[in-house]
Write an enzyme that holds these catalytic residues in place. Structure first.
Site, PDB file in Angstrom:
ATOM      1  N   TYR A  69      -1.681  -1.111  10.322  1.00  9.98           N
ATOM      2  CA  TYR A  69      -1.776  -1.417   8.882  1.00  9.98           C
ATOM      3  C   TYR A  69      -0.574  -0.830   8.140  1.00  9.98           C
ATOM      4  O   TYR A  69       0.114  -1.535   7.397  1.00  9.98           O
ATOM      5  CB  TYR A  69      -3.086  -0.865   8.312  1.00  9.98           C
ATOM      6  N   SER A 107       0.858  -1.185   0.000  1.00 10.32           N
ATOM      7  CA  SER A 107       0.000   0.000   0.000  1.00 10.32           C
ATOM      8  C   SER A 107       0.897   1.240   0.000  1.00 10.32           C
ATOM      9  O   SER A 107       2.058   1.170   0.413  1.00 10.32           O
ATOM     10  CB  SER A 107      -0.853  -0.018   1.278  1.00 10.32           C
TER      11      SER A 107
HETATM   12  N1  LIG Z   1      -8.818  -1.815  -1.369  1.00 14.80           N
HETATM   13  C1  LIG Z   1      -7.865  -0.923  -1.552  1.00 14.80           C
HETATM   14  O1  LIG Z   1      -8.150   0.219  -1.942  1.00 14.80           O
HETATM   15  C2  LIG Z   1      -6.420  -1.287  -1.292  1.00 14.80           C
HETATM   16  C3  LIG Z   1      -5.454  -0.282  -1.437  1.00 14.80           C
HETATM   17  C4  LIG Z   1      -4.110  -0.594  -1.206  1.00 14.80           C
HETATM   18  C5  LIG Z   1      -3.750  -1.899  -0.862  1.00 14.80           C
HETATM   19  N2  LIG Z   1      -4.703  -2.873  -0.733  1.00 14.80           N
HETATM   20  C6  LIG Z   1      -4.283  -4.239  -0.378  1.00 14.80           C
HETATM   21  O2  LIG Z   1      -4.841  -5.163  -1.295  1.00 14.80           O
HETATM   22  C7  LIG Z   1      -5.087  -6.419  -0.631  1.00 14.80           C
HETATM   23  C8  LIG Z   1      -6.520  -6.847  -0.874  1.00 14.80           C
HETATM   24  O3  LIG Z   1      -7.361  -5.873  -0.297  1.00 14.80           O
HETATM   25  P1  LIG Z   1      -8.949  -5.825  -0.498  1.00 14.80           P
HETATM   26  O4  LIG Z   1      -9.283  -4.407  -0.713  1.00 14.80           O
HETATM   27  O5  LIG Z   1      -9.404  -6.852  -1.452  1.00 14.80           O
HETATM   28  O6  LIG Z   1      -9.420  -6.209   0.997  1.00 14.80           O
HETATM   29  P2  LIG Z   1     -10.767  -6.876   1.518  1.00 14.80           P
HETATM   30  O7  LIG Z   1     -11.864  -6.644   0.551  1.00 14.80           O
HETATM   31  O8  LIG Z   1     -10.955  -6.399   2.905  1.00 14.80           O
HETATM   32  O9  LIG Z   1     -10.380  -8.432   1.514  1.00 14.80           O
HETATM   33  C9  LIG Z   1      -9.413  -8.901   2.401  1.00 14.80           C
HETATM   34  C10 LIG Z   1      -9.248 -10.378   2.214  1.00 14.80           C
HETATM   35  O10 LIG Z   1      -8.325 -10.851   3.225  1.00 14.80           O
HETATM   36  C11 LIG Z   1      -8.935 -11.978   3.868  1.00 14.80           C
HETATM   37  N3  LIG Z   1      -8.495 -12.166   5.239  1.00 14.80           N
HETATM   38  C12 LIG Z   1      -8.555 -11.288   6.252  1.00 14.80           C
HETATM   39  N4  LIG Z   1      -8.152 -11.871   7.392  1.00 14.80           N
HETATM   40  C13 LIG Z   1      -7.826 -13.159   7.093  1.00 14.80           C
HETATM   41  C14 LIG Z   1      -7.356 -14.268   7.833  1.00 14.80           C
HETATM   42  N5  LIG Z   1      -7.173 -14.189   9.166  1.00 14.80           N
HETATM   43  N6  LIG Z   1      -7.111 -15.423   7.199  1.00 14.80           N
HETATM   44  C15 LIG Z   1      -7.328 -15.527   5.866  1.00 14.80           C
HETATM   45  N7  LIG Z   1      -7.792 -14.531   5.109  1.00 14.80           N
HETATM   46  C16 LIG Z   1      -8.042 -13.358   5.715  1.00 14.80           C
HETATM   47  C17 LIG Z   1     -10.423 -11.637   3.823  1.00 14.80           C
HETATM   48  O11 LIG Z   1     -11.185 -12.781   4.141  1.00 14.80           O
HETATM   49  P3  LIG Z   1     -12.598 -12.680   4.960  1.00 14.80           P
HETATM   50  O12 LIG Z   1     -13.661 -12.529   3.911  1.00 14.80           O
HETATM   51  O13 LIG Z   1     -12.689 -13.981   5.678  1.00 14.80           O
HETATM   52  O14 LIG Z   1     -12.515 -11.495   5.870  1.00 14.80           O
HETATM   53  C18 LIG Z   1     -10.552 -11.161   2.397  1.00 14.80           C
HETATM   54  O15 LIG Z   1     -10.577 -12.233   1.505  1.00 14.80           O
HETATM   55  C19 LIG Z   1      -4.735  -6.191   0.845  1.00 14.80           C
HETATM   56  O16 LIG Z   1      -3.448  -6.715   1.123  1.00 14.80           O
HETATM   57  C20 LIG Z   1      -4.758  -4.684   0.991  1.00 14.80           C
HETATM   58  O17 LIG Z   1      -3.918  -4.243   2.033  1.00 14.80           O
HETATM   59  C21 LIG Z   1      -6.030  -2.590  -0.937  1.00 14.80           C
END
Ligand SMILES: NC(=O)c1ccc[n+]([C@@H]2O[C@H](COP(=O)([O-])OP(=O)(O)OC[C@H]3O[C@@H](n4cnc5c(N)ncnc54)[C@H](OP(=O)(O)O)[C@@H]3O)[C@@H](O)[C@H]2O)c1
Length: 249
Positions: free
Chosen positions: A169, A156
């Site tokens: 985070y 990020s």
């Molecule tokens: N969204 C953005 O704008 C953004 C920006 C910069 C970076 N990122 C990065 O991109 C990646 C994906 O983000 P996203 O936006 O798709 O997030 P998200 O929608 O919140 O999804 C997070 C995922 O991580 C899983 N997870 C959380 N805790 C877990 C655990 N204990 N064991 C196994 N799985 C677990 C969740 O599963 P559950 O359904 O079980 O909770 C879900 O599948 C992350 O690393 C995030 O930091 C995102």
């Protein structure tokens, strides 16, 4: 280095590739699973919620893409023994791994370090850093069996430039950048390439938690970005190593 999201997936370009995606049940993990399977890869869908993992699995199969494999796994509660078991399962069933995408993560909470909830700090570091560390350590022997393997750490902007109140985070993503760079140097002379990736903003649950007041329509869907993940796992991105990559819409 910027990576364009405008990538045309060629059918079968990842044929015979085995790629493990964490947090594959929803958000960006689900979107990349669909595109990797569309490109012919067998995706090992790791996630803690079996119901939504199965729903995402059904979507892949209904679209006629390469059938994935489900692997229920909680990165927060897993012990080294669970990772060892995962290693043994992969060696037994696939004999190699071509890609490991550390996508799962939690946002923790927005709070000054001075007041940060200690339990939530531990959980965030466990899921965002310690889990990826152990997963990587146990899967390097399996990745070593591929003649062209990739490890991709989702990062990020707050893991590259500190921002107040992003707490555990932000710190976890700084750690991920350090892990990615260190590993890329240690594995330089092997067949495993290691990079970090900042996807920037995406319309997912995580983004909504971080920015509850914004209009979500202004953020691209994860499906608009995920073709770039196919590119990063493909032959074309073979030379990238030790890079801090950023997606460019
Ligand atoms: N969204 C953005 O704008 C953004 C920006 C910069 C970076 N990122 C990065 O991109 C990646 C994906 O983000 P996203 O936006 O798709 O997030 P998200 O929608 O919140 O999804 C997070 C995922 O991580 C899983 N997870 C959380 N805790 C877990 C655990 N204990 N064991 C196994 N799985 C677990 C969740 O599963 P559950 O359904 O079980 O909770 C879900 O599948 C992350 O690393 C995030 O930091 C995102």
């Amino acid at each position: 280095m910027n990576i364009s999201t405008h990538y045309n997936i060629t059918e079968g370009e990842l044929k015979d590739k085995i790629i493990l995606v964490t947090g594959a049940n929803r958000g960006f993990g689900r979107a990349m699973t669909l595109d990797l399977a569309k490109a012919g890869a067998t995706v090992i869908m790791l996630g803690r919620d079996l119901g939504s993992l199965e729903t995402a699995y059904d979507e892949v199969v209904d679209l006629g893409y390469q059938e994935p494999v489900l692997y229920p796994f909680d990165l927060e509660g897993a012990t080294p023994e669970h990772y060892e078991q995962l290693q043994a399962n992969l060696l037994e069933n696939f004999s190699k791994l071509d890609g490991l995408i550390h996508n799962a993560g939690i946002i923790g909470t927005m709070m000054p370090i001075e007041q940060y909830d200690i339990k939530l700090w531990y959980s965030t570091m466990q899921i965002n850093v310690n889990g990826p560390f152990m997963l990587t350590q146990f899967l390097i022997p399996v990745l070593s069996k591929s003649d062209d393997a990739r490890i991709l750490f989702l990062s990020s902007s707050v893991g590259r430039e500190a921002r107040a109140y992003w707490g555990a985070y932000g710190v976890s993503k700084f750690a991920i950048e350090g892990l990615s760079k260190t590993l890329s140097e240690e594995l330089e002379k092997t067949n495993i390439r290691v990079n970090s990736l900042d996807p920037k903003r995406m319309r997912t649950k995580m983004r909504q938690i971080a920015y509850p007041a914004e209009n979500i329509e202004n953020n691209p869907l994860p499906e608009a970005l995920s073709p770039a993940i196919v590119y990063l796992m493909s032959e074309r991105a073979k030379t990238l190593n030790g890079e801090q990559l950023t997606l460019e819409v």
